[in-house]
Scaffold this motif. Sequence first.
Motif, PDB file in Angstrom:
ATOM      1  N   ILE A 151      24.979  15.285  55.172  1.00 45.56           N
ATOM      2  CA  ILE A 151      24.063  16.117  54.371  1.00 45.56           C
ATOM      3  C   ILE A 151      24.183  15.753  52.901  1.00 45.56           C
ATOM      4  CG2 ILE A 151      23.551  18.467  53.613  1.00 45.56           C
ATOM      5  CD1 ILE A 151      24.512  19.415  56.382  1.00 45.56           C
ATOM      6  N   CYS A 152      25.415  15.613  52.412  1.00 44.68           N
ATOM      7  CA  CYS A 152      25.627  15.266  51.000  1.00 44.68           C
ATOM      8  C   CYS A 152      25.026  13.906  50.675  1.00 44.68           C
ATOM      9  CB  CYS A 152      27.116  15.267  50.677  1.00 44.68           C
ATOM     10  SG  CYS A 152      27.873  16.902  50.634  1.00 44.68           S
ATOM     11  N   ILE A 153      25.197  12.941  51.570  1.00 43.69           N
ATOM     12  CA  ILE A 153      24.643  11.602  51.335  1.00 43.69           C
ATOM     13  C   ILE A 153      23.120  11.653  51.260  1.00 43.69           C
ATOM     14  CG2 ILE A 153      24.358   9.303  52.333  1.00 43.69           C
ATOM     15  CD1 ILE A 153      27.176   9.585  53.513  1.00 43.69           C
ATOM     16  N   CYS A 154      22.499  12.338  52.205  1.00 43.19           N
ATOM     17  CA  CYS A 154      21.030  12.407  52.250  1.00 43.19           C
ATOM     18  C   CYS A 154      20.456  13.114  51.029  1.00 43.19           C
ATOM     19  CB  CYS A 154      20.575  13.108  53.527  1.00 43.19           C
ATOM     20  SG  CYS A 154      20.904  12.179  55.042  1.00 43.19           S
ATOM     21  N   PHE A 210      20.446  22.101  49.477  1.00 45.22           N
ATOM     22  CA  PHE A 210      21.147  21.683  50.692  1.00 45.22           C
ATOM     23  C   PHE A 210      22.521  21.083  50.378  1.00 45.22           C
ATOM     24  CE2 PHE A 210      16.892  21.983  52.465  1.00 45.22           C
ATOM     25  CZ  PHE A 210      17.132  22.414  53.762  1.00 45.22           C
ATOM     26  N   GLU A 211      22.630  20.414  49.240  1.00 42.90           N
ATOM     27  CA  GLU A 211      23.882  19.723  48.903  1.00 42.90           C
ATOM     28  C   GLU A 211      25.003  20.685  48.527  1.00 42.90           C
ATOM     29  OE1 GLU A 211      26.471  17.498  45.825  1.00 42.90           O
ATOM     30  OE2 GLU A 211      25.130  19.214  45.546  1.00 42.90           O
ATOM     31  N   MET A 212      24.682  21.757  47.815  1.00 37.56           N
ATOM     32  CA  MET A 212      25.708  22.648  47.298  1.00 37.56           C
ATOM     33  C   MET A 212      26.555  23.309  48.386  1.00 37.56           C
ATOM     34  SD  MET A 212      25.343  25.897  44.673  1.00 37.56           S
ATOM     35  CE  MET A 212      24.572  24.867  43.430  1.00 37.56           C
ATOM     36  N   PRO A 213      25.962  23.998  49.376  1.00 34.63           N
ATOM     37  CA  PRO A 213      26.806  24.626  50.406  1.00 34.63           C
ATOM     38  C   PRO A 213      27.539  23.615  51.266  1.00 34.63           C
ATOM     39  CG  PRO A 213      24.491  24.861  50.964  1.00 34.63           C
ATOM     40  CD  PRO A 213      24.541  24.331  49.565  1.00 34.63           C
ATOM     41  N   ALA A 214      26.931  22.449  51.505  1.00 29.89           N
ATOM     42  CA  ALA A 214      27.599  21.425  52.319  1.00 29.89           C
ATOM     43  C   ALA A 214      28.843  20.904  51.610  1.00 29.89           C
ATOM     44  CB  ALA A 214      26.638  20.278  52.612  1.00 29.89           C
ATOM     45  N   SER A 215      28.741  20.617  50.311  1.00 27.88           N
ATOM     46  CA  SER A 215      29.891  20.092  49.574  1.00 27.88           C
ATOM     47  C   SER A 215      30.966  21.153  49.391  1.00 27.88           C
ATOM     48  CB  SER A 215      29.446  19.552  48.208  1.00 27.88           C
ATOM     49  OG  SER A 215      28.889  20.567  47.410  1.00 27.88           O
ATOM     50  N   GLN A 216      30.558  22.401  49.193  1.00 29.15           N
ATOM     51  CA  GLN A 216      31.539  23.474  49.066  1.00 29.15           C
ATOM     52  C   GLN A 216      32.279  23.706  50.373  1.00 29.15           C
ATOM     53  OE1 GLN A 216      29.269  26.835  47.667  1.00 29.15           O
ATOM     54  NE2 GLN A 216      29.393  26.226  45.521  1.00 29.15           N
ATOM     55  N   ALA A 217      31.566  23.635  51.496  1.00 27.09           N
ATOM     56  CA  ALA A 217      32.181  23.907  52.790  1.00 27.09           C
ATOM     57  C   ALA A 217      33.095  22.779  53.250  1.00 27.09           C
ATOM     58  CB  ALA A 217      31.090  24.158  53.839  1.00 27.09           C
ATOM     59  N   ILE A 218      32.911  21.565  52.715  1.00 26.30           N
ATOM     60  CA  ILE A 218      33.773  20.445  53.069  1.00 26.30           C
ATOM     61  C   ILE A 218      35.185  20.632  52.520  1.00 26.30           C
ATOM     62  CG2 ILE A 218      34.247  18.027  52.465  1.00 26.30           C
ATOM     63  CD1 ILE A 218      31.395  17.365  52.962  1.00 26.30           C
ATOM     64  N   LEU A 219      35.296  21.156  51.311  1.00 30.23           N
ATOM     65  CA  LEU A 219      36.562  21.169  50.587  1.00 30.23           C
ATOM     66  C   LEU A 219      37.734  21.755  51.371  1.00 30.23           C
ATOM     67  CD1 LEU A 219      38.054  20.481  48.014  1.00 30.23           C
ATOM     68  CD2 LEU A 219      37.287  22.659  47.039  1.00 30.23           C
ATOM     69  N   PRO A 220      37.602  22.928  52.010  1.00 29.98           N
ATOM     70  CA  PRO A 220      38.758  23.475  52.741  1.00 29.98           C
ATOM     71  C   PRO A 220      39.209  22.606  53.912  1.00 29.98           C
ATOM     72  CG  PRO A 220      37.125  25.191  52.327  1.00 29.98           C
ATOM     73  CD  PRO A 220      36.482  23.884  52.004  1.00 29.98           C
ATOM     74  N   ASN A 221      38.361  21.673  54.357  1.00 32.87           N
ATOM     75  CA  ASN A 221      38.736  20.774  55.444  1.00 32.87           C
ATOM     76  C   ASN A 221      39.426  19.506  54.956  1.00 32.87           C
ATOM     77  OD1 ASN A 221      35.611  21.789  56.627  1.00 32.87           O
ATOM     78  ND2 ASN A 221      37.512  22.378  57.626  1.00 32.87           N
ATOM     79  N   LEU A 222      39.498  19.326  53.644  1.00 32.80           N
ATOM     80  CA  LEU A 222      40.089  18.115  53.075  1.00 32.80           C
ATOM     81  C   LEU A 222      41.500  18.320  52.553  1.00 32.80           C
ATOM     82  CD1 LEU A 222      37.050  16.662  51.073  1.00 32.80           C
ATOM     83  CD2 LEU A 222      37.773  16.108  53.391  1.00 32.80           C
ATOM     84  N   VAL A 223      41.858  19.565  52.226  1.00 31.31           N
ATOM     85  CA  VAL A 223      43.176  19.827  51.653  1.00 31.31           C
ATOM     86  C   VAL A 223      43.829  20.995  52.392  1.00 31.31           C
ATOM     87  CG1 VAL A 223      42.526  18.982  49.374  1.00 31.31           C
ATOM     88  CG2 VAL A 223      42.242  21.401  49.903  1.00 31.31           C
ATOM     89  N   PRO A 224      45.167  21.032  52.448  1.00 31.68           N
ATOM     90  CA  PRO A 224      45.864  22.191  53.034  1.00 31.68           C
ATOM     91  C   PRO A 224      45.541  23.461  52.257  1.00 31.68           C
ATOM     92  CG  PRO A 224      47.357  20.319  52.774  1.00 31.68           C
ATOM     93  CD  PRO A 224      46.100  19.975  52.029  1.00 31.68           C
ATOM     94  N   SER A 225      45.609  24.593  52.940  1.00 32.16           N
ATOM     95  CA  SER A 225      45.218  25.866  52.320  1.00 32.16           C
ATOM     96  C   SER A 225      46.033  26.199  51.082  1.00 32.16           C
ATOM     97  CB  SER A 225      45.340  27.001  53.345  1.00 32.16           C
ATOM     98  OG  SER A 225      46.673  27.097  53.829  1.00 32.16           O
ATOM     99  N   VAL A 242      25.820   5.651  43.339  1.00 29.88           N
ATOM    100  CA  VAL A 242      27.270   5.426  43.421  1.00 29.88           C
ATOM    101  C   VAL A 242      27.935   6.573  44.164  1.00 29.88           C
ATOM    102  CG1 VAL A 242      29.399   5.298  42.063  1.00 29.88           C
ATOM    103  CG2 VAL A 242      27.407   3.954  41.386  1.00 29.88           C
ATOM    104  N   SER A 243      27.502   7.798  43.880  1.00 25.34           N
ATOM    105  CA  SER A 243      28.049   8.964  44.569  1.00 25.34           C
ATOM    106  C   SER A 243      27.788   8.889  46.068  1.00 25.34           C
ATOM    107  CB  SER A 243      27.442  10.243  43.991  1.00 25.34           C
ATOM    108  OG  SER A 243      27.872  11.374  44.706  1.00 25.34           O
ATOM    109  N   CYS A 244      26.608   8.433  46.453  1.00 20.50           N
ATOM    110  CA  CYS A 244      26.286   8.270  47.882  1.00 20.50           C
ATOM    111  C   CYS A 244      27.227   7.274  48.539  1.00 20.50           C
ATOM    112  CB  CYS A 244      24.843   7.787  48.036  1.00 20.50           C
ATOM    113  SG  CYS A 244      23.604   9.013  47.625  1.00 20.50           S
ATOM    114  N   LEU A 245      27.486   6.162  47.853  1.00 15.74           N
ATOM    115  CA  LEU A 245      28.359   5.132  48.406  1.00 15.74           C
ATOM    116  C   LEU A 245      29.772   5.666  48.610  1.00 15.74           C
ATOM    117  CD1 LEU A 245      28.568   2.155  49.252  1.00 15.74           C
ATOM    118  CD2 LEU A 245      29.207   1.627  46.880  1.00 15.74           C
ATOM    119  N   ILE A 246      30.268   6.427  47.650  1.00 18.65           N
ATOM    120  CA  ILE A 246      31.612   7.007  47.755  1.00 18.65           C
ATOM    121  C   ILE A 246      31.685   7.985  48.921  1.00 18.65           C
ATOM    122  CG2 ILE A 246      33.294   8.497  46.600  1.00 18.65           C
ATOM    123  CD1 ILE A 246      32.351   7.254  43.954  1.00 18.65           C
TER     124      ILE A 246
END
Length: 410
Positions: A79-82, A121-136, A182-186
């Motif tokens: 979603i973030c890429i698109c 569409f990008e904002m909630p998707a990027s916010q919801a990813i964060l808790p899955n990337l780092v320990p609580s 560049v952000s899409c590529l990352i």
Amino acid sequence: MSSLDTSLFKQCNFVHFWVGQIASSFAFQMLSVGIGWQMYELTNSALALGLVGLFQFLPHLLLTLVIGHVADRYNRRIICICTRLTMASTVGILAFGNLTDTLSANMIYACAVLLGTARAFEMPASQAILPNLVPSQYLSRAVSAIASAREISVIVGPALGGLIYLLGASTLYLTSMTCFLVSCLIMFFLRYNYVVKHKTPVDLAHLLGGLRFIKNNKLILGSISMDMFAVLLGGATALLPIVAKDILHTGPWGLGLLRCAPAVGALLMSIYLARHPLKHSVGKIMYGAVAIFGVATIVFGLSQHLILSLVALFVLGASDMISVVIRSTLVQLETPDDMRGRVSAANSIFIGSSNQLGEFESGATAALFGTVPAIVIGGVGTLAVVGVWMYLFPNLLHRNSLENETENKA
């Protein structure tokens, strides 16, 4: 980076995400300078500046239920890429309009709708990813680190955007488009383990789940609604081109500095909070921070000197960052993962109301009463919101810790 939490930045996935957020935010901040200055040159209208914000906000409002459903059902990285590809394409349209000398106010409005839809569409998707990337245990610091990334881009983006604009608006838009790509590529190389969730039937109850969750959680409702109304009334970013040109008598470089000033304050505050997370009296601290935001807005509205205006905006940004970190951490920690998309989408309505709709409110008020009265009235309104919310949400006022206090007691 060393000034933040080194253990946090050992999380490789988080670093990828962090850099991607910088690139995307950097692109948007440069873009905002170009759109704001060019729209005012085309129309010489405060209302036109406000309408740009309104057209960016409307997709947030109209698509909220769909946005939350998409963020909870589909791969958030994709979603973030698109959405960032969509933003890059939209900026390309603006660049084309400048290169062919066909750009008009209506074209900017149309692009504002496209940008608003993509960001919705990008904002909630990027916010919801964060808790899955780092320990609580790192989440509060991760929120501060992401905020630092955003503010770094807000500092550098507008200042550099103002300078690049001197080379031509098309050059600025092409630079912004490159940053989005560049952000899409990352994000494409982000290692995010997407798990296909059990797909419950999609009905109205499911779509309204995020709004219902916020309504039933008075702590979250109080924090995000206070932030919404405070920034809705006190935010004056849409009027910065007018302040720069007509009151402070400066050019695009001055506008860039004015846009940078709140970000400098916010960046320094976010770095401090990343190293020294809030542990006690977070409710009282949040109310105090929003009150300071209102006072700083009044000072900015009355100022006729560039230095004083920059200082007021610096304080405004620092105080707003305290509120942002507290609100964002509470929302993420108290929301189940399978609802984070819908809750973040609902939360984006509050954020969009305070930002894009706030720009429209500022533009409309300035058109009716003048620029200075509009800003001062907004600051006074922010102080009134603080007083009313202390009465309506006493549980937020007496909240002591960012952690889930119910679980801790159990």
